[in-house]
Design a protein around this motif. Structure first.
Motif, short mmCIF file in Angstrom:
data_model
loop_
_atom_site.label_atom_id
_atom_site.label_comp_id
_atom_site.label_asym_id
_atom_site.label_seq_id
_atom_site.Cartn_x
_atom_site.Cartn_y
_atom_site.Cartn_z
N LEU A 6 -12.91 -6.64 19.12
CA LEU A 6 -13.42 -5.45 19.81
C LEU A 6 -13.98 -5.83 21.18
O LEU A 6 -13.77 -5.12 22.17
N VAL A 49 -9.92 1.02 22.17
CA VAL A 49 -9.87 1.08 20.71
C VAL A 49 -10.53 2.39 20.29
O VAL A 49 -11.65 2.66 20.70
N THR A 100 -20.01 -0.52 18.00
CA THR A 100 -18.83 -1.06 17.33
C THR A 100 -18.15 0.02 16.49
O THR A 100 -16.97 0.26 16.64
N LEU A 128 -17.11 0.14 13.49
CA LEU A 128 -15.91 -0.51 12.98
C LEU A 128 -15.47 0.06 11.63
O LEU A 128 -16.25 0.12 10.68
N THR A 153 -12.67 2.99 14.68
CA THR A 153 -11.76 2.06 15.36
C THR A 153 -10.31 2.19 14.88
O THR A 153 -9.48 1.36 15.22
#
Lengths: 344, 344
Positions: B255, B265, B285, B287, B330
């Motif tokens: 990332l 992303v 993030t 994620l 993501t």
């Protein structure tokens, strides 16, 4: 059935006490005999009992390292070089960690399990270092002092130059035109939070900038402190244009909070941290911060501990590790019109 | 002069062996006497020598936890609950950590310093678990297996359901229309990397999607592996539209690399991790990853170790911890035109 030293003695053709002496490097044993014993021990997979050896030599060849939560990434960064340096000096490391608010079991520090102690997470006023010292157990403080209000250290300590680092942050922010400046600080019981906040406040005052209590929040050295503290400060009637977080874990919590609130860093608000942990250098954070050389801190702490073991009665020493401002992307000068006006 | 058990005996008006027995909870001592001894010990600040106690009871009340680098944030997240659970069961924790490629000193596991061992970072084919077992030292593997190619565990082990987690990732990406899919994997010597990569590859194949070697990179379980691996994959002639990273540390490295390369992303490429460490949930993030319940893993590992200490000869058990896909920000479905065409 585990192999015993008698088995080794029989195979090597020596007495059992000779096996023990050979394996702990006693100079009364000739090199040839020592080698014969070691070969026999290796062949039988024999490892001498550390417990019995400790009683014989009064040395455990282990050092306890006491830390706060390992989930705080600062501590692994300090422990890693400590571990390596102690190992190079022939000592294994036992980690004793604080967990939340639970009482820590300090018995392993006192009961003969270790030859010395590195304390990395003491609170101001803690009597643990003095208790270790009065029992003749070598101890060194790394990172935090427990006697921040006294000029003479109680025990050996290695601390960052918190004051110089925090002053550099204040100078940077004031020079950049910021006048409404906040602070997210750590526990008042820690020398790191206290010294950094006090020096920051003092340097701002020298520049004629006040740090009002409405723009100061405090909490644990944790992501959540920065996360909620940032939201609190930005909800103020006159939110700050810059915030100093006294460590990077807090600053990264604040950066994430900004992202969640769609507040742009540094366009809407500048953020500066302290410590320069690896995550501060990530492209997603690019945190402006104050670097503390933790390898140097670990090296000095190891050196002081070894010299304390060798010379138990020498006076306590304090060593200070220099700090250095690292300029990345979370600070910026205010545009002229904003910095000229006292409110937004 | 440190206080000795004789001082305590004198103050309590009992014999020295009675002091030792009272302080280790021997049932032959009456509660009244035990209390008198404990009061005297507290008054004098006496802590019994662990070394002497170990020789007397053949128990150290310590467990060694062997981990990889603590600077990998996965390990602190697993160690923290292990530490708490072992403490609740009356055991202190000694951490033995791998550092880089240096040979680890495993002597503390064998020399009588501990009552048992939790291995969290074994490599496939490592003989350490079997060596511990053959010496009668209780051992449990947590997270990694060392005998991934054999169906019968050599020693007790608690592992995540790596295969189910990796299959869920493959299903998600294929269902979202991705056909050119990459993988950034960990060391082939670890069961976690090997099982996750194999299950991912197998599930893709069931969907008729190949995982070419040109879109697979491997390295250490480290930020840098994801950082450089991502750049390598995106430089391919036909870069992937989605990448599975076999752990979150690698995914977060990827990332950050994307951010540095200005690759969006998930708009340009989807990224999925594994483990669900705290940083995966950060706003910066967000994620998408596979959750492993590390508290459950720690609880099962502790339970197996305690039952092994109590019953040394019981057969080895394997426990599997379920995994769960956590959808964050993501990953995304490919736009129809892209997913319909085999190349960009």
């Amino acid at each position: 059935m585990p192999t015993t030293s008698s088995d080794v003695a029989r195979l090597a053709g020596v007495s059992q006490p000779t096996v023990s002496r050979a394996l702990r490097g006693d100079r009364r044993i000739t090199p040839a005999t020592a080698q014969r014993v070691k070969r026999a021990a290796a062949q039988l997979g024999y490892v001498p009992s550390n417990v019995a050896r400790s009683l014989a030599t009064h040395s455990t060849k282990r050092i306890a390292v006491v830390t706060a939560e390992l989930t705080n990434p600062f501590y692994p960064e300090l422990i890693a070089p400590l571990h390596d340096l102690l190992e190079r000096a022939g000592f294994g490391t036992i980690l004793v960690t604080h967990r939340g608010n639970a009482e820590v079991d300090y018995a392993p520090l006192f009961d003969g399990s270790v030859d010395g102690v590195v304390l990395t997470a003491g609170s101001i006023g803690s009597d643990l270092p003095a208790r270790l010292e009065s029992r003749g157990i070598p101890v060194v403080l790394a990172n935090r002092s427990v006697g921040a209000l006294i000029n003479t250290p109680i025990v050996d300590e290695v601390v960052p130059d918190n004051a110089a680092g925090a002053r550099a942050v204040a100078d940077l922010l004031v020079r950049s035109g910021h006048r409404r400046i906040g602070c997210i600080s750590g526990p008042e019981t820690t020398s790191t939070a206290r010294e950094r906040e006090a020096a920051y406040r003092g340097a701002l005052a020298e520049h004629g900038v006040a740090l009002p209590s409405s723009l100061t929040v405090r909490g644990a050295f944790a992501h959540e402190t920065g996360h909620s503290g940032f939201a609190t400060l930005m909800k103020a009637d006159e939110p700050p244009t810059a915030i100093f977080c006294v460590n990077d874990v807090i600053a990264i919590g604040a950066l994430n909070s900004a992202s969640g609130l769609s507040i742009a860093v540094p366009d809407d608000v500048s953020l500066v941290g302290f410590d320069n942990i690896p995550a501060a250098a990530w492209e997603l954070t690019e945190l402006t911060t104050v670097d503390v050389d933790l390898s140097l801190m670990a090296a000095q702490a190891t050196e002081l501990l070894l010299s304390r073991i060798a010379e138990p009665s020498r006076a306590a020493l304090r060593r200070t590790i220099p700090t250095r401002l690292v300029l990345r992307s979370t600070h910026r000068p205010l545009p002229l019109d904003e910095s000229a006006s006292p409110s937004k």
